[in-house]
Design a protein around this motif. Structure first.
Motif, mmCIF file in Angstrom:
data_model
loop_
_atom_site.group_PDB
_atom_site.id
_atom_site.type_symbol
_atom_site.label_atom_id
_atom_site.label_comp_id
_atom_site.label_asym_id
_atom_site.label_seq_id
_atom_site.Cartn_x
_atom_site.Cartn_y
_atom_site.Cartn_z
ATOM 1 N N ALA A 96 0.831 -1.518 -0.001
ATOM 2 C CA ALA A 96 -0.350 -0.285 0.547
ATOM 3 C C ALA A 96 0.959 1.109 -0.186
ATOM 4 C CB ALA A 96 -0.759 0.263 1.211
ATOM 5 N N TRP A 97 0.238 2.376 -0.730
ATOM 6 C CA TRP A 97 1.055 3.600 -0.362
ATOM 7 C C TRP A 97 -0.317 4.177 -0.064
ATOM 8 C CZ3 TRP A 97 -2.064 7.720 -2.725
ATOM 9 C CH2 TRP A 97 -1.226 8.785 -2.520
ATOM 10 N N THR A 98 -0.008 5.286 1.184
ATOM 11 C CA THR A 98 -0.677 6.264 1.952
ATOM 12 C C THR A 98 -0.701 7.201 1.709
ATOM 13 O OG1 THR A 98 -0.006 5.767 3.769
ATOM 14 C CG2 THR A 98 -1.921 4.505 2.776
ATOM 15 N N ASP A 99 -0.646 8.547 1.926
ATOM 16 C CA ASP A 99 -0.187 10.090 1.606
ATOM 17 C C ASP A 99 -0.996 11.033 3.472
ATOM 18 O OD1 ASP A 99 1.717 12.011 2.251
ATOM 19 O OD2 ASP A 99 2.062 11.945 -0.111
ATOM 20 N N THR A 100 -0.899 11.982 3.184
ATOM 21 C CA THR A 100 -1.910 13.032 3.671
ATOM 22 C C THR A 100 -1.749 14.257 2.741
ATOM 23 O OG1 THR A 100 -1.961 12.292 5.387
ATOM 24 C CG2 THR A 100 -2.658 14.280 5.634
ATOM 25 N N LEU A 101 -2.021 14.560 1.053
ATOM 26 C CA LEU A 101 -1.692 15.766 0.576
ATOM 27 C C LEU A 101 -2.529 16.638 0.299
ATOM 28 C CD1 LEU A 101 -1.528 13.341 -2.267
ATOM 29 C CD2 LEU A 101 0.160 14.366 -1.181
ATOM 30 N N VAL A 102 -3.412 17.275 1.034
ATOM 31 C CA VAL A 102 -4.049 18.541 1.051
ATOM 32 C C VAL A 102 -4.895 18.215 2.315
ATOM 33 C CG1 VAL A 102 -6.206 19.171 0.650
ATOM 34 C CG2 VAL A 102 -5.167 18.129 -1.077
ATOM 35 N N TYR A 107 -2.159 -1.128 5.898
ATOM 36 C CA TYR A 107 -1.442 0.499 6.374
ATOM 37 C C TYR A 107 -0.072 -0.298 7.238
ATOM 38 C CZ TYR A 107 -5.590 3.126 8.114
ATOM 39 O OH TYR A 107 -7.118 3.766 7.357
ATOM 40 N N GLU A 108 0.520 -1.831 7.444
ATOM 41 C CA GLU A 108 1.382 -2.584 8.045
ATOM 42 C C GLU A 108 3.072 -2.398 6.995
ATOM 43 O OE1 GLU A 108 1.772 -6.190 9.384
ATOM 44 O OE2 GLU A 108 3.915 -6.252 8.741
ATOM 45 N N SER A 109 1.616 -2.460 5.749
ATOM 46 C CA SER A 109 3.235 -2.000 4.695
ATOM 47 C C SER A 109 3.245 -0.689 3.988
ATOM 48 C CB SER A 109 1.689 -2.741 2.994
ATOM 49 O OG SER A 109 2.649 -2.628 2.025
ATOM 50 N N ALA A 110 2.303 -0.072 4.334
ATOM 51 C CA ALA A 110 3.178 1.563 3.924
ATOM 52 C C ALA A 110 3.908 2.022 4.999
ATOM 53 C CB ALA A 110 1.608 2.525 4.403
ATOM 54 N N SER A 111 3.432 1.173 6.360
ATOM 55 C CA SER A 111 5.125 2.507 7.235
ATOM 56 C C SER A 111 6.305 1.247 6.872
ATOM 57 C CB SER A 111 4.001 1.373 8.749
ATOM 58 O OG SER A 111 5.532 1.032 9.607
ATOM 59 N N ARG A 124 6.931 -0.163 4.312
ATOM 60 C CA ARG A 124 7.326 -0.224 2.659
ATOM 61 C C ARG A 124 7.938 -1.505 1.521
ATOM 62 N NH1 ARG A 124 8.939 4.079 0.673
ATOM 63 N NH2 ARG A 124 10.759 4.448 0.068
ATOM 64 N N GLN A 125 6.816 -2.178 2.464
ATOM 65 C CA GLN A 125 7.158 -3.616 1.214
ATOM 66 C C GLN A 125 5.703 -4.071 1.706
ATOM 67 O OE1 GLN A 125 10.169 -6.210 4.054
ATOM 68 N NE2 GLN A 125 11.245 -4.962 4.228
ATOM 69 N N TRP A 126 5.730 -5.239 0.731
ATOM 70 C CA TRP A 126 4.678 -6.401 1.122
ATOM 71 C C TRP A 126 4.482 -6.558 2.130
ATOM 72 C CZ3 TRP A 126 0.887 -7.658 -2.805
ATOM 73 C CH2 TRP A 126 1.575 -6.866 -4.088
ATOM 74 N N ALA A 127 3.042 -7.080 2.829
ATOM 75 C CA ALA A 127 3.081 -7.131 4.349
ATOM 76 C C ALA A 127 1.577 -8.325 4.276
ATOM 77 C CB ALA A 127 1.896 -5.915 5.182
ATOM 78 N N GLU A 159 9.278 17.476 -15.189
ATOM 79 C CA GLU A 159 9.919 18.632 -13.717
ATOM 80 C C GLU A 159 10.181 18.133 -12.680
ATOM 81 O OE1 GLU A 159 11.709 20.901 -15.796
ATOM 82 O OE2 GLU A 159 12.269 21.454 -14.029
ATOM 83 N N ASN A 160 9.120 16.889 -12.259
ATOM 84 C CA ASN A 160 9.200 16.742 -11.253
ATOM 85 C C ASN A 160 9.572 14.810 -11.103
ATOM 86 O OD1 ASN A 160 7.491 15.712 -8.419
ATOM 87 N ND2 ASN A 160 5.720 16.014 -9.549
ATOM 88 N N ARG A 161 10.859 15.258 -10.392
ATOM 89 C CA ARG A 161 11.810 14.201 -9.695
ATOM 90 C C ARG A 161 10.773 12.514 -9.760
ATOM 91 N NH1 ARG A 161 16.999 13.790 -8.665
ATOM 92 N NH2 ARG A 161 17.457 11.533 -9.078
ATOM 93 N N PRO A 162 10.780 11.488 -10.793
ATOM 94 C CA PRO A 162 10.802 10.136 -10.067
ATOM 95 C C PRO A 162 11.251 9.249 -8.935
ATOM 96 C CG PRO A 162 11.454 10.221 -12.289
ATOM 97 C CD PRO A 162 11.712 11.183 -12.181
ATOM 98 N N VAL A 163 10.930 9.428 -7.821
ATOM 99 C CA VAL A 163 11.735 8.808 -6.578
ATOM 100 C C VAL A 163 11.712 7.797 -6.706
ATOM 101 C CG1 VAL A 163 12.209 9.395 -3.831
ATOM 102 C CG2 VAL A 163 11.278 11.226 -5.736
ATOM 103 N N GLU A 164 10.456 6.746 -6.515
ATOM 104 C CA GLU A 164 10.541 5.805 -6.149
ATOM 105 C C GLU A 164 9.679 4.732 -6.667
ATOM 106 O OE1 GLU A 164 10.663 4.618 -1.952
ATOM 107 O OE2 GLU A 164 9.243 5.929 -1.546
ATOM 108 N N VAL A 165 9.676 3.097 -6.755
ATOM 109 C CA VAL A 165 8.854 2.336 -7.456
ATOM 110 C C VAL A 165 8.729 1.415 -7.401
ATOM 111 C CG1 VAL A 165 8.119 1.092 -9.867
ATOM 112 C CG2 VAL A 165 9.510 3.136 -10.058
ATOM 113 N N MET A 166 6.949 0.554 -7.038
ATOM 114 C CA MET A 166 6.468 -0.085 -6.350
ATOM 115 C C MET A 166 5.664 -1.120 -7.195
ATOM 116 S SD MET A 166 5.962 -2.356 -3.770
ATOM 117 C CE MET A 166 5.921 -3.731 -3.909
#
Lengths: 398, 398, 398, 398
Positions: free
Chosen positions: A201-207, A333-337, A339-342, B193-200
């Protein structure tokens, strides 16, 4: 012909939708009593829906003598305690999604209702939309072959009450609010006996200025090899995007539950009055839904719940399903933390599912990668060599 | 008004599309000579497109005296050697996608053309579709705010020649064939201009008897926080699915390039003759595309290439872009193997991009999570407490 | 490779579209001189499109020594006089739609160009959209059987210059402005050799303070029995609605040229700058078109015109076609006035077309009205009795 | 909470749909007895729907002691006699569409039920689809301004029983079968108070070996100036096309009830079992509907009927509406024969409706035909001169 008397716990948006379904059309079940923490909201609710009894006491609502079924439409952090009380009262309990804030809490809830033996139904409405029901039936019949990939997407500009946005009270952010729907939709399409193995999983708080995630994408790998993919967001612009896509070895299904369902409207803004509900704009092209309570699955969901209760069988969506969903969200959530498959940590009851079958035919012993008909009628084969595995083209006379 | 004479290297499907574009409408550039390994296919190609010269010698084609521009439409494993020869001959070189089989190969190609100074253009047609061009311009103007998420999807039932299916010759499977398009589309929307940082990435071989992946999904995290997501498949049923979706803080864009473009046809199968090209079926509902060569971007792509050449500027899609795409694909394969996010290893020239801006307003010092207008006209605020961060509801008189 | 030098008469919206097409992509033809009544608009036009010569003298433009082709993009009431001058100058003439204000005027124009022998092309762009061209080819191949019904619709909120709204200068209202497109689209689908027999029309002026009709619907009966139906309006809200629908005995085609072509955009209105062209709104869901000049047929239209000129053949759309369209519009106006079907008064060159074939099979001598397969596999026949004509059901063992 | 016991007369497709609605979800009304002419079909029907009583006697069904409501699902030629019997029995009567074979028959039916005072409801399901109900409410609220034009289309490959195809038994062909739906949909959108003044119709028998029309298009002019337009066909290929389009002075509504409702499926034909109901093909792209009985309006229709009965009010769709529909169809047939506009001969109860309001503003006393904002921010006015009526352009500083 039996009918049921319901205690409705909670008077938020979901309580309105549930009651709209229960009191809709010529339905024979009714809400008999409502519980709300707020006297004001509770009174308004009973008037809105023509319900006789109201209380600010959870216990009074649950033990109300007319009531045989309790619907839990309360914030996530209250589920465990309230469901325990309903189970102890020996009444049927139907709980809104998600079942709990995490897998451990869900497991305790499941254990409780199983130990008391009360009927328990998981109110996962989006698995009951008329389109979903027909699509699931179609997929199970084998019409699209083996399912290889399912995408489920739920995005909108964010929920309507503070507790949803509070990580502690809700158990998370957009994943817990929206992803729970997507996960169970995916499970229905890949097959409930198909074990979810691991999650990325990817998670982010963007807005939004919150601690919880407002955007997430996750991949779920199932035992068969099928991939589930969900996309959730509290920052989407344009209404509510509810779409499911299913790919199979023999077919494809695309469902759109909200924004493109055959109802299109343009408003110049110069007309009078009412336009349509639940739209971000009241000008420009708008996409209303005919009957939301039906299209979003509430009607078929309660039909399944009450029919199952009367027939002595399990409903399509059970507390065990709710528990599996929570376990998958935990892994996300574990994967988001990490950064691997959980891995998905769940007490699995679903049996096992064999790997998606590779369908390669043979031509002179070589594996057929693909075949095409050329414009001149000849057949072109792409073959995997039986000895070397090298792939080569072969044109035959058809 | 200048015009160009082209040597077309390769007579496969892509050679046909390129020539259809170059010889289409009232275009002023022409293919002067064709190279094919096969005498038969080469002869047929010259007749099909009314081209005077044909050769089975790469060198003859490249050094043909009429030719100022060489188009490389050959299998991936031949790109490096052939481009070097063109560069040494001092001619403009336009190379089909992907630029190379991996980042290292792409970097050597880039270095070679830069050291010789010839004009080099990356033939990434799907970044030139009329819809993409207008959508990219719209996004760059700021009309949908900051881009938070881009999905690009390309799926179909698999390519038409053996070498595509061969991991060694192609450099990979569906990612190399299809993902290269998606990645560059995503880059155009999130900003180059937006750098690709990492890939899953997830990859699997679910259906075909091959070593390469026939399905993949990948997530690309960019410096701004934006997420790119691509889905590729060689096992999709129903034609070719080419869709892009862009989410921004102020808007949304959805593009469909192939299956739902306003041309719908039902055929009972009982009619005569021709139905439509490139369809898996000739019965039932079909979705043809009006002018594929335009809709798929070939026309605008060559316009940009030749106009750029004449104006002495870089085209929209350069060999450097091709190299970045290869670097991202490398990271995808690494992630599929390591089962972790993999960093993108690229010599970055693109500058840096700031984080997506959180837009929270303040109310009495508390962060505004969301505001809504209630049906009675009052305003409901969901606020993040300035001291505790706890989220609470507040209803005001509007 | 020949190329052409054009005199562009008129600098309105249509002149812009024509020049955008002629100067677009890598096109080899060019506008050499522009005529406008207005010095200001003419100068702006030459700068906008990088054209060297400008004149306010029609005669100068037509007889300009570089020019071999004159494009007439002037108001309808000027067509006859101007085309006569071009014909007398012995140059190719391409005239915008409609050809004239009525059938008699169109006939004189046709006679004039035929008597002088110059090349004449009717610039009916909407018959040249890429979707239309492919759909027409599909229909002519027999893929949807016999055409029974064609609907063509063009509606928008009204034209951009005063003369369009002036019944005398334009020759009518929405029918003359928009219906001329629809009629020729319909003719292409039912077959140009299929004689238009009679017309029934409704017209009204519902919204705008003008003498001409701002809304009209008409039915055209063709010799084969096929029905053409057009709907035009200057009061439509929501952009420009350009749709064609074709029903055949073996299939169906639906085309959407503008509002639903696979480009969907939501704008909150809070973003910066440019959104998209030609939209009634800049908020809410919007539906831009990728490349209007291509999608609206201008590109393919000029290709056909110049290729035909060079090949010594007639273009797809001729002045004779323009004359037939005017004759049909005359019948529409007559019908709106007489409130009856009005015959189409035209000097017919198109040959004759046989009646749509009834396809009834026989079962024991009775006509088969319909056959269906029942769920149990048996066949149900609805039969027309051979003697009485009475219709009865018969279930057989399949 | 009251519930109703129904006698279902007729066991054809419509009887199935009605019973599916009545016995669907958690509905509290039930079919108590079924009448069929055929013992075999009747028995199968009772088993299919779990109904206790069956009879081949109309009288027995109508006078069944449990029954309070009789649903007439019989062929058109039987309506008058059967409804009279129900009315004499003093029971509520709900009759399928069309009410009768012609206006005179419909008027006698109306007089009969009014003289006996029984509750009578017209089962016009397509005016009760959830989309239609919401759209009608939206239009009535004024959101799209004055309605100027309504198109309603219903086409499919033809009905499933012999009597439909028989002009005498049915009262006509595709108009009577399908046009009756369209007409009442149109009336709901233009307003039921809006008198239908006259009709112009085209009919033809293009494909099937029958006496009745298999294709028709008609225009209906209403008192307000609004135009209704319906298109019906028994020769459409591709499933069932059910679309409505409404144009207003301030907005637009487009409804699609069947073929494009957000459920898209591709089937290679290689999968197992069940695909989806009611489709012409089982391969290629298919467009199933989620819950037909809800989407086609049956659920909301019976809710309105029984709720109205209990509340002592008229339902949305009455026998008077059915009579108006028959009168309009009579005018359509008359027009098809006379080839002129035919007046609608009806005993009008609906009051009168004023003409659509022309909205022209004034600028210096001249009527404003249109105003546009130019790219440079100035305003362009097209004005109708106050004295001469001539139309001219005026550009102002905005």
């Amino acid at each position: 012909m039996k009918s049921h008397n319901v205690a409705m716990l909670g008077t938020g948006l979901i309580g309105d939708f549930y009651t709209m379904a229960l009191h809709g059309q010529r339905n024979r079940d009714r809400v008999s009593v409502v519980y709300s923490r707020s006297e004001e909201r509770g009174r308004a609710f009973t008037e809105r829906w023509d319900i006789s009894d109201f209380t600010t006491s959870l216990d009074e609502a649950i033990t109300h003598p007319d009531v045989d079924t309790v619907v839990v439409g309360l914030p996530n952090f209250m589920h465990e305690e309230v469901i325990a009380a309903v189970a102890d009262a020996g009444k049927a309990v139907l709980c809104t999604k998600p079942l709990a804030r995490n897998g451990a809490e869900a497991k305790r809830i499941l254990d409780k209702v199983e130990s008391t033996g009360v009927f328990a139904g998981y109110l996962e409405d989006l698995c009951y939309t008329p389109k979903s029901l027909k699509a699931i039936e179609t997929v199970r019949s084998g019409a699209i072959g083996d399912v290889t990939w399912v995408r489920s997407r739920e995005t909108h500009p964010g929920p309507h009450s503070a507790w949803f946005w509070d990580k502690e009270k809700a158990g998370g952010g957009a994943i817990v609010d929206l992803g729970c729907h997507c996960i169970e939709i995916i499970r229905n399409f890949v097959g409930k006996e198909n074990r979810p193995v691991e999650v990325m999983a990817w998670t982010d708080t963007l807005v939004h200025p919150i601690a919880a995630e407002d955007n997430a994408v996750a991949l779920i790998r199932f035992e068969s090899g099928a991939l589930g993919q969900f996309e959730v967001s509290w920052t989407f612009r344009g209404g509510m995007d509810l779409r499911d896509e299913v790919a199979g070895t023999e077919g494809t299904i695309w469902l759109n539950h909200f924004l493109r369902t055959g109802f299109e409207m343009y408003s110049s803004g110069g007309g009078a009055g009412y336009v349509a509900e639940k739209l971000e704009s009241t000008e420009g092209w708008l996409f209303p839904v005919g009957d939301e309570v039906s299209e979003l699955g509430y009607t078929d969901m309660f039909t399944d719940m009450f029919d199952s209760m009367e027939d002595g069988r399990e409903p399509q969506e059970t507390f065990y399903d709710g528990y599996v969903v929570n376990a998958i969200m935990d892994a996300a959530y574990e994967s988001a933390s990490s950064r691997q498959w959980a891995p998905v940590d769940v007490e699995w009851r679903g049996g096992s599912t064999s790997r998606i079958e590779k369908k390669a035919g043979l031509h002179d012993g070589h594996g057929v990668v693909k075949e095409e008909i050329l414009p001149d009628g000849r057949k072109k084969l792409m073959l995997s060599h039986k000895d070397t595995g090298e792939i080569f083209d072969l044109v035959t006379e058809g």
